[in-house]
Scaffold this motif. Structure first.
Motif, mmCIF file in Angstrom:
data_model
loop_
_atom_site.group_PDB
_atom_site.id
_atom_site.type_symbol
_atom_site.label_atom_id
_atom_site.label_comp_id
_atom_site.label_asym_id
_atom_site.label_seq_id
_atom_site.Cartn_x
_atom_site.Cartn_y
_atom_site.Cartn_z
ATOM 1 N N ILE A 59 39.308 -25.729 -8.292
ATOM 2 C CA ILE A 59 39.545 -24.145 -8.917
ATOM 3 C C ILE A 59 39.852 -22.787 -8.888
ATOM 4 C CG2 ILE A 59 39.666 -23.584 -10.999
ATOM 5 C CD1 ILE A 59 40.225 -26.088 -12.933
ATOM 6 N N VAL A 60 38.115 -22.954 -8.016
ATOM 7 C CA VAL A 60 37.791 -21.927 -7.476
ATOM 8 C C VAL A 60 38.071 -21.342 -5.983
ATOM 9 C CG1 VAL A 60 35.208 -20.919 -6.476
ATOM 10 C CG2 VAL A 60 35.436 -21.615 -8.729
ATOM 11 N N ARG A 61 38.046 -22.365 -5.154
ATOM 12 C CA ARG A 61 38.732 -22.400 -3.420
ATOM 13 C C ARG A 61 39.458 -22.009 -4.000
ATOM 14 N NH1 ARG A 61 40.739 -26.133 -0.768
ATOM 15 N NH2 ARG A 61 39.546 -27.521 -2.266
ATOM 16 N N ILE A 62 40.962 -22.440 -4.621
ATOM 17 C CA ILE A 62 42.623 -22.171 -4.384
ATOM 18 C C ILE A 62 43.299 -21.294 -5.171
ATOM 19 C CG2 ILE A 62 44.524 -23.035 -5.278
ATOM 20 C CD1 ILE A 62 43.728 -25.941 -4.253
ATOM 21 N N LEU A 72 39.314 -15.086 -13.053
ATOM 22 C CA LEU A 72 39.132 -16.521 -13.040
ATOM 23 C C LEU A 72 37.833 -17.421 -13.554
ATOM 24 C CD1 LEU A 72 39.481 -19.113 -10.912
ATOM 25 C CD2 LEU A 72 38.498 -18.140 -9.089
ATOM 26 N N ASN A 73 36.724 -16.158 -13.436
ATOM 27 C CA ASN A 73 35.456 -15.850 -14.282
ATOM 28 C C ASN A 73 36.227 -17.067 -15.623
ATOM 29 O OD1 ASN A 73 32.482 -16.029 -13.863
ATOM 30 N ND2 ASN A 73 32.890 -14.728 -15.368
ATOM 31 N N GLN A 74 36.508 -15.389 -16.255
ATOM 32 C CA GLN A 74 36.826 -15.797 -17.493
ATOM 33 C C GLN A 74 37.411 -17.325 -17.426
ATOM 34 O OE1 GLN A 74 35.234 -13.840 -20.035
ATOM 35 N NE2 GLN A 74 36.588 -15.829 -21.771
ATOM 36 N N MET A 75 38.607 -17.417 -16.756
ATOM 37 C CA MET A 75 39.696 -18.594 -17.673
ATOM 38 C C MET A 75 38.619 -20.034 -16.910
ATOM 39 S SD MET A 75 42.692 -17.350 -14.700
ATOM 40 C CE MET A 75 43.226 -18.825 -15.015
ATOM 41 N N LEU A 76 37.382 -20.107 -16.178
ATOM 42 C CA LEU A 76 36.879 -21.279 -16.168
ATOM 43 C C LEU A 76 35.434 -21.392 -17.111
ATOM 44 C CD1 LEU A 76 35.630 -20.040 -12.046
ATOM 45 C CD2 LEU A 76 36.685 -22.260 -13.078
ATOM 46 N N VAL A 77 35.491 -20.071 -17.584
ATOM 47 C CA VAL A 77 34.699 -20.143 -18.607
ATOM 48 C C VAL A 77 35.479 -20.893 -20.126
ATOM 49 C CG1 VAL A 77 33.324 -18.787 -20.417
ATOM 50 C CG2 VAL A 77 32.805 -18.300 -17.924
ATOM 51 N N ALA A 82 31.782 -24.213 -15.628
ATOM 52 C CA ALA A 82 30.483 -23.096 -14.510
ATOM 53 C C ALA A 82 31.357 -22.229 -14.748
ATOM 54 C CB ALA A 82 29.451 -24.118 -14.284
ATOM 55 N N PRO A 83 30.586 -20.914 -14.950
ATOM 56 C CA PRO A 83 31.190 -19.439 -14.544
ATOM 57 C C PRO A 83 31.024 -19.394 -12.714
ATOM 58 C CG PRO A 83 29.190 -18.811 -15.182
ATOM 59 C CD PRO A 83 28.876 -20.183 -15.833
ATOM 60 N N LEU A 84 31.737 -18.446 -12.222
ATOM 61 C CA LEU A 84 31.316 -17.708 -11.088
ATOM 62 C C LEU A 84 29.947 -18.135 -10.460
ATOM 63 C CD1 LEU A 84 34.901 -16.209 -9.899
ATOM 64 C CD2 LEU A 84 34.358 -18.076 -9.226
ATOM 65 N N LYS A 85 29.437 -18.586 -9.519
ATOM 66 C CA LYS A 85 28.131 -18.455 -8.777
ATOM 67 C C LYS A 85 28.523 -17.223 -7.958
ATOM 68 C CE LYS A 85 28.187 -23.370 -9.230
ATOM 69 N NZ LYS A 85 28.178 -24.597 -8.661
ATOM 70 N N ASP A 86 26.727 -16.737 -7.635
ATOM 71 C CA ASP A 86 27.415 -15.563 -7.331
ATOM 72 C C ASP A 86 27.414 -15.787 -5.367
ATOM 73 O OD1 ASP A 86 25.692 -13.976 -8.751
ATOM 74 O OD2 ASP A 86 23.605 -14.170 -8.256
ATOM 75 N N LYS A 87 27.328 -16.997 -5.001
ATOM 76 C CA LYS A 87 27.674 -17.453 -3.586
ATOM 77 C C LYS A 87 28.614 -17.983 -3.907
ATOM 78 C CE LYS A 87 26.863 -22.460 -3.878
ATOM 79 N NZ LYS A 87 26.114 -23.461 -3.544
ATOM 80 N N ILE A 89 30.663 -15.894 -5.386
ATOM 81 C CA ILE A 89 31.398 -14.852 -5.969
ATOM 82 C C ILE A 89 31.246 -13.874 -4.075
ATOM 83 C CG2 ILE A 89 31.774 -11.996 -6.324
ATOM 84 C CD1 ILE A 89 30.174 -13.368 -9.141
ATOM 85 N N ALA A 90 30.644 -14.220 -3.340
ATOM 86 C CA ALA A 90 30.303 -13.859 -2.085
ATOM 87 C C ALA A 90 31.281 -13.969 -1.262
ATOM 88 C CB ALA A 90 28.875 -13.994 -2.020
ATOM 89 N N PHE A 91 31.124 -15.345 -0.812
ATOM 90 C CA PHE A 91 32.303 -15.942 -0.075
ATOM 91 C C PHE A 91 33.308 -15.777 -0.735
ATOM 92 C CE2 PHE A 91 34.418 -19.767 1.562
ATOM 93 C CZ PHE A 91 34.088 -20.130 3.187
ATOM 94 N N TYR A 92 34.267 -16.104 -1.586
ATOM 95 C CA TYR A 92 35.687 -15.850 -1.980
ATOM 96 C C TYR A 92 35.988 -14.327 -2.370
ATOM 97 C CZ TYR A 92 35.204 -21.102 -2.341
ATOM 98 O OH TYR A 92 35.657 -21.934 -2.038
ATOM 99 N N TYR A 93 35.260 -13.313 -2.376
ATOM 100 C CA TYR A 93 35.751 -12.705 -2.869
ATOM 101 C C TYR A 93 34.971 -11.253 -2.272
ATOM 102 C CZ TYR A 93 38.024 -13.945 -6.897
ATOM 103 O OH TYR A 93 39.125 -15.524 -8.194
ATOM 104 N N SER A 94 34.278 -10.967 -1.229
ATOM 105 C CA SER A 94 33.618 -10.206 -0.899
ATOM 106 C C SER A 94 34.369 -9.170 0.684
ATOM 107 C CB SER A 94 32.328 -10.819 0.170
ATOM 108 O OG SER A 94 32.588 -11.367 1.341
ATOM 109 N N GLY A 95 35.203 -9.706 0.625
ATOM 110 C CA GLY A 95 36.456 -9.719 1.540
ATOM 111 C C GLY A 95 37.385 -8.940 1.095
ATOM 112 N N LYS A 96 37.955 -8.993 -0.241
ATOM 113 C CA LYS A 96 39.013 -8.322 -1.079
ATOM 114 C C LYS A 96 38.347 -6.797 -1.798
ATOM 115 C CE LYS A 96 40.597 -12.727 -1.914
ATOM 116 N NZ LYS A 96 41.148 -13.540 -2.993
#
Length: 96
Positions: A59-62, A72-77, A82-87, A89-96
């Motif tokens: 779910i997180v990766r896609i 996405l974080n709210q959907m997970l919760v 578990a909500p998105l982890k800092d790592k 967020i950094a990996f998937y969203y840092s370039g957006k």
């Protein structure tokens, strides 16, 4: 690849790999296919940590490709993951 085959959906890549041809009809080089099958064989033998963990990872990766971070974080919760982890967020969203 079958001319009637689609390039969309979850199975499109697997179907192209199985046929040995890219979406444009060109053959996938044997070195690439061989390495892919070698690595996928290793993955097939890996012990899994549980279905929920794997579902969340997928779910997180896609989801990160299609859904804004806060949504996405709210959907997970909301789904009791578990909500998105800092790592993540950094990996998937840092370039957006």
């Amino acid at each position: 690849m079958n001319p009637d085959a689609t390039t969309t959906g979850a199975d499109a890549i697997d179907e192209a790999i199985a046929s040995g041809n890219d979406f444009d009809g060109s053959p996938i080089p044997q070195a690439k296919l061989g390495l892919y099958h070698q690595v996928m064989g290793l993955e097939a033998g890996r012990q899994r940590s549980g279905v929920s963990n794997t579902m969340r990872s997928r779910i997180v990766r896609i989801g990160a490709k299609h859904i804004p971070q806060a949504e996405l974080n709210q959907m997970l919760v909301d789904a009791d993951f578990a909500p998105l982890k800092d790592k993540e967020i950094a990996f998937y969203y840092s370039g957006k």
